[in-house]
Motif scaffolding. Structure first.
Motif, PDB file in Angstrom:
ATOM      1  N   ALA A 422      49.074  55.510 -41.149  1.00 32.68           N
ATOM      2  CA  ALA A 422      48.967  54.372 -42.055  1.00 32.68           C
ATOM      3  C   ALA A 422      49.316  53.072 -41.352  1.00 32.68           C
ATOM      4  CB  ALA A 422      49.890  54.583 -43.256  1.00 32.68           C
ATOM      5  N   GLY A 423      49.008  51.976 -42.026  1.00 31.46           N
ATOM      6  CA  GLY A 423      49.281  50.664 -41.477  1.00 31.46           C
ATOM      7  C   GLY A 423      48.121  50.140 -40.658  1.00 31.46           C
ATOM      8  N   SER A 424      48.427  49.268 -39.715  1.00 30.82           N
ATOM      9  CA  SER A 424      47.380  48.669 -38.878  1.00 30.82           C
ATOM     10  C   SER A 424      46.961  49.582 -37.736  1.00 30.82           C
ATOM     11  CB  SER A 424      47.875  47.338 -38.308  1.00 30.82           C
ATOM     12  OG  SER A 424      49.066  47.521 -37.562  1.00 30.82           O
ATOM     13  N   MET A 425      47.792  50.562 -37.411  1.00 34.62           N
ATOM     14  CA  MET A 425      47.476  51.417 -36.259  1.00 34.62           C
ATOM     15  C   MET A 425      46.200  52.231 -36.425  1.00 34.62           C
ATOM     16  SD  MET A 425      50.956  52.845 -34.575  1.00 34.62           S
ATOM     17  CE  MET A 425      52.336  51.767 -34.220  1.00 34.62           C
ATOM     18  N   GLY A 509      49.874  42.794 -44.421  1.00 30.05           N
ATOM     19  CA  GLY A 509      50.015  41.353 -44.260  1.00 30.05           C
ATOM     20  C   GLY A 509      48.707  40.699 -43.875  1.00 30.05           C
ATOM     21  N   ALA A 510      48.018  41.290 -42.897  1.00 24.88           N
ATOM     22  CA  ALA A 510      46.728  40.741 -42.466  1.00 24.88           C
ATOM     23  C   ALA A 510      45.693  40.858 -43.588  1.00 24.88           C
ATOM     24  CB  ALA A 510      46.247  41.475 -41.225  1.00 24.88           C
ATOM     25  N   LEU A 511      45.700  41.993 -44.311  1.00 28.19           N
ATOM     26  CA  LEU A 511      44.771  42.152 -45.423  1.00 28.19           C
ATOM     27  C   LEU A 511      45.065  41.125 -46.511  1.00 28.19           C
ATOM     28  CD1 LEU A 511      42.534  43.836 -46.802  1.00 28.19           C
ATOM     29  CD2 LEU A 511      44.356  45.263 -47.769  1.00 28.19           C
ATOM     30  N   SER A 512      46.340  40.949 -46.830  1.00 26.26           N
ATOM     31  CA  SER A 512      46.743  39.972 -47.835  1.00 26.26           C
ATOM     32  C   SER A 512      46.254  38.573 -47.463  1.00 26.26           C
ATOM     33  CB  SER A 512      48.262  39.977 -47.983  1.00 26.26           C
ATOM     34  OG  SER A 512      48.707  38.918 -48.796  1.00 26.26           O
ATOM     35  N   GLU A 513      46.414  38.215 -46.213  1.00 27.37           N
ATOM     36  CA  GLU A 513      45.977  36.893 -45.756  1.00 27.37           C
ATOM     37  C   GLU A 513      44.466  36.741 -45.887  1.00 27.37           C
ATOM     38  OE1 GLU A 513      47.484  33.993 -42.275  1.00 27.37           O
ATOM     39  OE2 GLU A 513      46.778  35.956 -41.603  1.00 27.37           O
ATOM     40  N   SER A 514      43.726  37.791 -45.521  1.00 25.72           N
ATOM     41  CA  SER A 514      42.266  37.708 -45.592  1.00 25.72           C
ATOM     42  C   SER A 514      41.770  37.650 -47.032  1.00 25.72           C
ATOM     43  CB  SER A 514      41.644  38.907 -44.876  1.00 25.72           C
ATOM     44  OG  SER A 514      41.838  40.106 -45.613  1.00 25.72           O
ATOM     45  N   LEU A 515      42.593  38.112 -47.983  1.00 20.24           N
ATOM     46  CA  LEU A 515      42.192  38.116 -49.388  1.00 20.24           C
ATOM     47  C   LEU A 515      42.802  36.952 -50.163  1.00 20.24           C
ATOM     48  CD1 LEU A 515      42.542  41.936 -50.110  1.00 20.24           C
ATOM     49  CD2 LEU A 515      40.503  40.670 -49.444  1.00 20.24           C
ATOM     50  N   GLY A 516      43.395  36.005 -49.448  1.00 17.89           N
ATOM     51  CA  GLY A 516      43.912  34.811 -50.088  1.00 17.89           C
ATOM     52  C   GLY A 516      45.284  34.943 -50.695  1.00 17.89           C
ATOM     53  N   SER A 517      46.008  36.019 -50.377  1.00 14.58           N
ATOM     54  CA  SER A 517      47.327  36.219 -50.960  1.00 14.58           C
ATOM     55  C   SER A 517      48.460  35.866 -50.009  1.00 14.58           C
ATOM     56  CB  SER A 517      47.485  37.678 -51.435  1.00 14.58           C
ATOM     57  OG  SER A 517      46.581  37.956 -52.479  1.00 14.58           O
ATOM     58  N   GLN A 518      48.122  35.255 -48.867  1.00 16.07           N
ATOM     59  CA  GLN A 518      49.074  34.560 -47.992  1.00 16.07           C
ATOM     60  C   GLN A 518      50.219  35.446 -47.491  1.00 16.07           C
ATOM     61  OE1 GLN A 518      50.316  30.967 -50.011  1.00 16.07           O
ATOM     62  NE2 GLN A 518      48.246  30.572 -50.788  1.00 16.07           N
ATOM     63  N   PRO A 588      46.410  39.228 -33.038  1.00 23.99           N
ATOM     64  CA  PRO A 588      45.127  39.673 -33.583  1.00 23.99           C
ATOM     65  C   PRO A 588      44.816  41.112 -33.188  1.00 23.99           C
ATOM     66  CG  PRO A 588      44.777  38.257 -31.681  1.00 23.99           C
ATOM     67  CD  PRO A 588      46.248  38.210 -31.985  1.00 23.99           C
ATOM     68  N   GLY A 589      44.059  41.778 -34.041  1.00 24.13           N
ATOM     69  CA  GLY A 589      43.601  43.126 -33.742  1.00 24.13           C
ATOM     70  C   GLY A 589      42.249  43.085 -33.066  1.00 24.13           C
ATOM     71  N   PRO A 590      41.625  44.227 -32.880  1.00 27.77           N
ATOM     72  CA  PRO A 590      40.305  44.274 -32.262  1.00 27.77           C
ATOM     73  C   PRO A 590      39.279  43.580 -33.145  1.00 27.77           C
ATOM     74  CG  PRO A 590      41.322  46.452 -32.343  1.00 27.77           C
ATOM     75  CD  PRO A 590      42.137  45.569 -33.206  1.00 27.77           C
ATOM     76  N   PRO A 591      38.188  43.093 -32.562  1.00 22.08           N
ATOM     77  CA  PRO A 591      37.155  42.420 -33.362  1.00 22.08           C
ATOM     78  C   PRO A 591      36.472  43.393 -34.310  1.00 22.08           C
ATOM     79  CG  PRO A 591      36.396  42.770 -31.102  1.00 22.08           C
ATOM     80  CD  PRO A 591      37.845  43.130 -31.125  1.00 22.08           C
ATOM     81  N   GLY A 592      36.488  43.067 -35.596  1.00 25.92           N
ATOM     82  CA  GLY A 592      35.917  43.960 -36.585  1.00 25.92           C
ATOM     83  C   GLY A 592      34.447  43.683 -36.820  1.00 25.92           C
ATOM     84  N   SER A 593      33.732  44.732 -37.224  1.00 28.94           N
ATOM     85  CA  SER A 593      32.314  44.588 -37.543  1.00 28.94           C
ATOM     86  C   SER A 593      31.964  45.273 -38.851  1.00 28.94           C
ATOM     87  CB  SER A 593      31.458  45.178 -36.415  1.00 28.94           C
ATOM     88  OG  SER A 593      31.760  46.546 -36.200  1.00 28.94           O
ATOM     89  N   GLY A 594      32.997  45.759 -39.564  1.00 25.61           N
ATOM     90  CA  GLY A 594      32.771  46.448 -40.825  1.00 25.61           C
ATOM     91  C   GLY A 594      33.512  45.765 -41.956  1.00 25.61           C
ATOM     92  N   TRP A 595      33.193  46.156 -43.168  1.00 29.61           N
ATOM     93  CA  TRP A 595      33.786  45.574 -44.374  1.00 29.61           C
ATOM     94  C   TRP A 595      34.487  46.654 -45.160  1.00 29.61           C
ATOM     95  CZ3 TRP A 595      31.941  45.678 -49.780  1.00 29.61           C
ATOM     96  CH2 TRP A 595      32.588  44.739 -50.607  1.00 29.61           C
TER      97      TRP A 595
END
Length: 627
Positions: A422-425, A509-518, A588-595
């Protein structure tokens, strides 16, 4: 002939005599029992296990007992063991009445979500109900037969409550059937009221005979094989999605031969990673929300997708956006009809190994075009260069998590096992980790359960002591469940735990930021007097000291260079070792190409949320049903 035993003693003797068999090899189906004793099982199963250990004979044997420190953790350990043993063996897990038993619910859900066999033996209230309500009993006004163990019903593939001794006979046989069924397997629960466990009964001796549960290999139906081959022969840009079924079936060699013969590029899921070595000419890496640009680009243009042993989770399909070709057709080779039917596919119901072999024969002489083969290899090479950049040391004072993973990947051997959940790993690992062995990549991502990692290290090491085991865990998951370090130490299991400390939840945290929840509520901080939020100074938490207090050897690593040295020292050590390293929470993590489809608030007073909603709406426009 009968033998007089308690229900618990009969269950222990029954489990000792159960074997699984595949391809002519027999093995103990239940080689041991995990447990924590309390009222409800200490005088039932506890006494039965002690008696078997003290009086076991070559005829009846014994059932080794392993003491866990957390009930959820012991189920995770059993699931990890089953995963490493290709679901042909697992452990039983017993817990005391009430909270001990309900602590197993999360572990049961993980096992069922991942289709991993685990036998749960939760203690239950008195069947006679004389002492009701006993300590830790839930009194439900809707009915006297409801207990807290009913929480295990929805997360179990089989559930039964043994209220009379003789009920154990059909229930135990049904439990073994489900545990050894590759389609229906998962958590199997037999609730054992504490009085029934201790009650004696005259059991038929045949109940305890040596019993072999054969795990067969279903063959593909000829007409279905012909239809699948016809679709594949007509493909211009096909793609294989290799899932966990390839690994569990032992079909990695067949997959490699099939890919080499046809030239079809192979993308993988978390469970299928390593089914094809990462540097094989046909390998294009992980697919989906955290997939490689190579795999996702090929998926976007694929006209035929051959799914082998995959359940097509939302991460694999990038929430139904990664397969973008309007007329894309699916051919699903799977032992489970549930998965074979997904995405309106042409179903090829069969064992992965036999199904691949049959397709190989049916497609003899057919290959993808040279231009498509070359494009797939170019995309894979481009991604590997991008991955090298992500794994390389950066300029920051603290290393990025990707740098730590890259350094570790360079040090480990091909057969070493890396564990995460779980997490970013998981996202970083799916994109960056390079596995050659099908058992080297052990990432639980069906349930993505925080806290799985350390306990899974116990089960993995027990399943194959010849492999070095590396548990990768962030501070968030570590704080959820680190107790099984004590179990590692007690059992003399050498596991290397890489504890990545970033003082917060990096992924959320990164997901929250990308979804506007800071990044709200995702950092481990003091509560600020000025804002009233948890955005003050960093907490003075010393997880390295905590790990040492649990009995592990601890090495504090400073930077990537220090980390490399620490891993070398840990490999040379003979005891459980925790390597603690600080990393940059905001790297930053690796460059993403999926949603990934995570809904954003449709209305908001926050500019950040409104902007995220616009991006969400635009991305969702590409989402589709595959019909």
């Amino acid at each position: 002939m009968t033998v007089r035993l308690t229900t618990a003693q009969a269950l222990v003797r029954f489990l000792i005599a159960q074997y699984s068999e595949r391809d002519g090899t027999e093995r103990r189906l239940i080689p041991g029992v995990w447990g924590i004793f309390g009222h409800g099982n200490v005088a039932g199963l506890g006494q039965a296990l002690l008696q078997a250990a003290r009086t076991g004979t070559p005829e009846h044997g014994e059932l080794p007992y392993y003491l866990a420190r957390n009930e959820q953790g012991m189920v995770h350990a059993a699931a990890a063991f089953a995963k490493m043993r290709d679901r042909l063996q697992t452990f039983a897990c017993t817990a005391s009445t009430g909270p001990g038993s309900t602590n197993m619910v999360t572990g049961a859900a993980l096992a069922t979500a991942n289709r991993l066999p685990v036998l749960l033996l939760p203690s239950d209230m008195f069947a006679t109900r004389y002492p009701d309500p006993v300590l830790q009993q839930l009194e439900d006004t809707r009915g006297g037969d409801v207990t807290v163990n009913d929480t295990l019903r929805p997360v179990s593939k089989f559930f039964d409550r043994i209220t009379r001794p003789e009920q154990l006979i059909p229930a135990a046989l049904a439990a073994m059937r489900v545990l050894t069924d590759p389609v229906e397997t998962g958590a199997v629960t037999l609730c054992l009221p504490q009085d029934v466990q201790a009650e004696a009964y005259d059991w038929p001796e045949d109940f305890f005979r040596h019993r072999v549960w054969r795990v067969g290999r279903p063959v593909p139906e000829p007409p279905a094989l012909a239809r699948a081959a016809r679709i594949l022969r007509g493909a211009r840009s096909p793609l294989i999605v290799a899932g966990g079924g390839v690994v569990y079936s032992g079909a990695t060699g067949q997959l490699r031969a099939f890919a080499e013969a046809t030239g079809i590029p192979v993308a993988d899921t978390h469970a299928g990673k390593g089914a094809l070595p990462w540097d094989h000419p046909c390998a294009v890496g992980g697919l989906g929300s955290t997939g490689t640009t190579a795999a996702n680009t090929l998926a976007a243009g694929a006209d035929v997708v051959l799914g082998i042993g995959t359940r097509y989770s939302d991460f694999t399909t990038a929430s139904h956006t990664v397969f973008a070709e309007p007329g894309v057709t699916f051919v699903n080779l799977n032992v489970a009809r549930l998965d074979a039917a997904k995405h309106s596919a042409e179903m090829l119901l069969a064992d992965a190994r036999l199904g691949i072999e049959a397709l190989h024969g049916a497609l003899e002489g057919w290959q993808v075009g040279d231009a498509y083969r070359a494009r797939a290899r170019t995309l894979a090479a481009d991604w590997r260069r991008a991955a090298d950049e992500c794994r390389a040391p950066g300029p920051g004072p603290l290393p990025a998590q990707t740098e730590i993973l890259g350094a570790l990947n360079e040090i480990v051997d091909d057969r070493d096992v890396v564990i995460n959940a779980a997490g970013s790993m998981p996202g970083d690992l799916q994109m960056l980790w390079r596995a050659r062995d099908p058992k080297a990549y052990h990432v639980e991502y069906a349930y993505s359960c925080m806290g799985y990692e350390v306990a899974a290290g116990v089960g993995t090491r027990m399943a194959d002591p010849s492999r070095e085991v590396f548990v990768l865990v962030g501070d968030g998951s570590y704080l959820m469940m680190s107790q099984e370090i004590v179990t590692m130490v007690a059992e003399g299991l050498k596991v290397i735990i890489v504890l990545v400390q970033n003082h917060g939840f990096a992924s959320i945290g990164a997901l929250s930021e990308s979804l506007g929840s800071q990044r709200f509520g995702t950092a481990y901080r003091y509560r600020s007097a000025e804002t009233g939020l948890l955005d003050g100074g960093v907490l003075p938490v010393d997880l390295a000291a905590n790990a040492a207090s649990l009995g592990a050897d601890v090495i504090r690593a400073d930077g990537v260079t220090g980390f490399r040295d620490a891993i070398t020292r840990a490999r040379a050590n003979e005891r459980t070792t925790v390597v603690h390293v600080e990393v940059d929470l905001f790297a930053p993590g690796p460059p993403g190409s999926g949603w990934w489809d995570v809904p954003v608030s449709e209305v908001s007073e926050l500019d950040s949320t409104r902007e995220a909603r616009e991006k969400y709406t635009a991305a969702k426009a590409a989402q589709r049903h595959y019909l």
